[in-house]
Scaffold this active site. Structure first.
Site, PDB file in Angstrom:
ATOM      1  CG  ASP A   1      -2.185   0.819   0.918  1.00  0.00           C
ATOM      2  OD1 ASP A   1      -3.232   0.586   1.522  1.00  0.00           O
ATOM      3  OD2 ASP A   1      -2.102   1.727   0.054  1.00  0.00           O
TER       4      ASP A   1
HETATM    5  C1  GLC Z   1      -4.220   4.331  -0.364  1.00  0.00           C
HETATM    6  C2  GLC Z   1      -5.152   3.206   0.015  1.00  0.00           C
HETATM    7  C3  GLC Z   1      -5.234   2.127  -1.016  1.00  0.00           C
HETATM    8  C4  GLC Z   1      -5.110   2.741  -2.390  1.00  0.00           C
HETATM    9  C5  GLC Z   1      -3.695   3.271  -2.510  1.00  0.00           C
HETATM   10  C6  GLC Z   1      -3.482   3.972  -3.853  1.00  0.00           C
HETATM   11  O1  GLC Z   1      -3.446   4.689   0.740  1.00  0.00           O
HETATM   12  O2  GLC Z   1      -4.928   2.595   1.262  1.00  0.00           O
HETATM   13  O3  GLC Z   1      -6.470   1.441  -0.824  1.00  0.00           O
HETATM   14  O4  GLC Z   1      -5.366   1.786  -3.396  1.00  0.00           O
HETATM   15  O5  GLC Z   1      -3.352   4.153  -1.466  1.00  0.00           O
HETATM   16  O6  GLC Z   1      -4.291   5.081  -3.955  1.00  0.00           O
END
Ligand code: GLC
Length: 744
Positions: free
Chosen positions: A287
């Site tokens: 993430d």
């Molecule tokens: C965010 C979220 C994740 C998302 C990623 C890209 O922090 O936790 O669900 O897909 O970053 O935007």
């Protein structure tokens, strides 16, 4: 003769090169990957494991920049970019990739969570439909539009089980139940990937967040998760396994630590379970920054150690932490990370790029004509409207106040969300599409009841405490035949980093509802939110309540159609609604304890609060209709079965009212005696049935070993002989038919 030689040579090269092309075309994806990896330098391999944000919308804390990302791409230091949409823009970044030595194309990732240009209801709302084909179609439309917009990869479906409505991301998943959540996870993966990667309307799905992110202590986003492995396997893993079974191309790990080990470096999750036991062949992306955040966790001391722990544990791609690009080469030189581990990650990523057809044509998703013709297609708008209809939950309808007559002469529309448009998109909506096309409740009512005199007063704001608008709202209500109130949160009060300790209807909204109720007029309240809110007074005193979540582009049209009965609501809650925050966590599939309370007010040495009834405000599976349904004629093919046998359960479901309608008949089981103990009920089946007035259908459920199995303390998937109860009903707290059977 002299002229013949060049001719022969020319033909020979032609034959050989055609042979090479033919042989190249005959190579499998795996063989192509192997050939390419052999050509790559270590630096180029590490570049494939590096994902940067596109510097537009940041969906996480932006770290100090690395200079010009296009130059980094040209140097082969980037494998994927997120948050770049639109074929004009993705083409620019892909052109840069084509200037790198090996011309390895980029993957473009985007959070296409509930729609791309046409916004659909938030995922929790869609889950309330219990309509798997509609949910799959919603993802299909989102993928079709996103792919036309240059997106290769959506960071969806979010399949985190959530039992705590204080957690803002409850809006993004499918609620509290592993059975329903697993079916929805599969539907969404199939919807996003369609007929398979490589089709121009298919995007790679990404099951997230792996794992148990929804169990954050206190419902506080990013907080630690501490649970038994049995609970992990029983409740939180099943939707991820369903995503693997549906062919999800990628996974995303979660921010949280699980029992002290951050998910980004959790080899039990990624190596033992996902890539080992489940045989997952796709790749895992971290993430946003989660690899580097392990320093904050206190799991590692620096990005060098973070990169080592993560790559060795199975995190293949590093989103935005720069840990991989800055440290993996040294880790290999220091013999802390093997090239074999690097190669495995690179091969997983390159395999998806080949499967997406990006090596054949890096610009195949960059077609402006297709983008213009596909986005906002009428069929997409119709699908969004259908999904919105099916997501609206009728919580209460005393004296059949709803549906409203279309002959009403005047309707007062009161509340801070009556005229809202952009808000209807909810959180995680794209900044794409024409927001003026979103239908507000007010506009929906205008369309549905053109003859009615629509009166309007905002009454109050969503969160501030001013009551200055109350008197005007009261006067407006007094002039009307009926009052419809649109109340709720702001859409940015749920979603990522949007946990609330107090999930009451915000501001002075419930006081406004009380004020309007004092007019004595018939009042309908629509509640809009991405989570279960607490609205105790409203729930007890207002005769008709619809929970409309955030319904997307066609919100107003759907709400009006339900209010006037053009669509008879049939949705059911995918998550328990607590009476107050003090009841959390509260969920339907709880254990019985040694001192179970019997009824709402049994506090005589029972597991209960002395200051609150024991039941939730609204139970998992609750949802009413404008018609009524009768459950009868329960039959079991036999009263006992062996492990490898089965029991066929049938019953009749009749529409006993005057409206056609849909009922989600729910099938629960309870294992009465087992070690370890089992929940008081578990959803093991459901059927969404459309019935005309008076119509009866016979519904069938099958009991088999799979439905009776569970994990013991040694995490063995077992059954135990004994007696079971089966319960069939309209909600987890509205059981209409019951019987027992025995597993021999
Ligand atoms: C965010 C979220 C994740 C998302 C990623 C890209 O922090 O936790 O669900 O897909 O970053 O935007």
């Amino acid at each position: 003769m002299a002229r013949i030689k060049p001719l022969i040579l020319f033909c020979l090269i032609g034959i050989l090169s055609s042979f090479n092309i033919a042989s190249a075309q005959k190579l499998t994806v795996q063989q192509k990957v192997e050939v390419l990896v052999k050509k790559m330098t270590l630096a180029e391999k590490i570049g494939q494991l590096n994902q940067y944000n596109g510097d537009w919308d940041a969906t996480g804390p932006v770290t100090k920049d690395v200079g010009n990302k296009l130059d980094a791409i040209k140097r082969g230091e980037v494998g994927s970019i997120l948050n770049i949409t639109g074929v004009k823009h993705t083409r620019v970044f892909q052109e840069a990739a084509m200037q790198s030595r090996l011309k390895i194309p980029l993957l473009f990732g985007q959070d296409v969570i509930h729609g791309y240009s046409i916004t659909f209801p938030i995922p929790l709302a869609e889950a309330a439909s219990w309509d798997l084909p509609a949910i799959e179609r919603s993802a299909r439309v989102a993928a079709t539009e996103a792919a036309a917009g240059g997106v290769h990869w959506t960071f969806a479906p979010m399949v985190d089980i959530a039992r705590d409505p204080r957690w803002g991301r409850v809006m993004e998943g499918a609620g509290e139940d592993p059975y329903l959540g697993s079916l929805i996870a599969g539907a969404r993966v199939r919807g996003f990937q369609g007929k398979g990667l490589g089709n121009l309307d298919a995007v790679m799905a990404c099951a997230k967040h792996f794992t148990a992110y929804g169990a954050a202590i206190g419902g506080r986003d990013y907080n630690s998760v501490d649970m038994s492995l049995r609970t992990l396997w029983e409740i939180y893993l099943p939707p991820f396994k369903a995503a693997v079974d549906a062919g999800a191309a990628t996974f995303m790990n979660s921010f949280n630590d699980l029992n002290g080990t951050p998910a980004s470096a959790n080899s039990y999750l990624m190596r033992d379970i996902l890539k080992g036991k489940w045989g997952f062949k796709g790749f895992v992306v971290s993430d946003w920054g989660s690899i580097g955040e392990m320093i904050n966790h206190g799991y590692v001391k620096d990005n060098y150690e973070a990169a080592k722990a993560s790559i060795n544990a199975g995190s293949d791609m590093d989103m935005e932490s720069r840990s991989y690009i800055n440290n993996l080469a040294k880790l290999v030189a220091d013999k802390k990370v093997s090239v074999v581990v690097i190669d495995d990650a690179v091969k997983r990523i390159l395999t998806k790029k080949f499967e997406m057809g990006l090596f054949d044509d890096p610009y195949r998703f960059c077609n402006a004509d297709r983008e213009n013709s596909v986005l906002n297609a009428p069929a997409h708008i119709a699908a969004a409207k259908d999904m919105a209809d099916k997501s609206i939950v009728l919580l209460k309808n005393e004296n059949n106040l709803l549906p409203l007559s279309q002959n009403l002469s005047s309707i007062a529309l009161i509340g801070p969300l009556v005229k809202s448009k952009a808000e209807m998109k909810g959180f995680w909506a794209q900044n794409i599409g024409d927001e003026s096309q979103i239908v507000s409740l007010y506009e929906g009512m205008q369309q549905a009841a053109p003859k009615a005199n629509l009166l309007y007063a905002k009454g109050c704001a969503i969160t501030d405490t001013s009551k200055a608008g109350f008197d005007e709202a009261y006067k407006t209500a007094m002039q009307a035949d009926v009052v419809v109130m649109a109340m709720g949160e702001r859409p940015d009060m749920t979603g990522e980093a949007k946990s609330r300790s107090n999930i009451h209807l915000p501001g002075v909204q419930e006081e406004l509802i009380q004020k309007i109720m004092a007019t004595g007029k018939p009042v309908v309240v629509l509640l809009m939110s991405g989570r279960p809110m607490v609205f105790d007074w409203t729930a007890d005193h207002v005769p008709a309540i619809l929970y409309t979540w955030w319904l997307g582009n066609q919100a107003g049209t759907a709400m009006a159609d339900v209010l006037f009965g053009k669509y008879n609501p049939g949705a059911k809650l995918p998550i328990t609604f607590p009476r107050t925050e003090g009841q959390i966590p509260i969920y339907y599939n709880h254990l019985n304890t040694g001192r179970p309370a019997h009824g709402d007010n049994d506090v005589n040495y029972t597991s209960a609060y002395i200051d609150l009834p024991n039941s939730p405000k609204f139970a998992f599976g609750h949802g009413l209709s404008y018609t009524t349904f009768k459950y009868s004629n329960l039959k079991l093919s036999k009263k006992s079965m062996r492990k490898d046998g089965s029991i066929t359960v049938t019953f009749d479901l009749q529409n006993t009212g005057k409206y056609a309608g849909e009922e989600v008949a729910q099938f629960y089981l309870r294992d009465l005696v087992s070690q370890p103990v089992r929940p008081v009920k578990e959803l093991k089946g459901f059927e969404k049935v459309s019935l005309q007035p008076g119509e009866t259908k016979t519904i069938t459920f099958t009991i088999n070993k799979q439905k009776l199995s569970f994990y013991n303390d040694q995490l063995q998937w077992i059954t135990q002989p004994g007696d079971f109860r089966l319960m069939i009903g309209s909600a987890s707290d509205d059981i209409r038919l019951e019987d027992g059977f025995t597993l021999m």
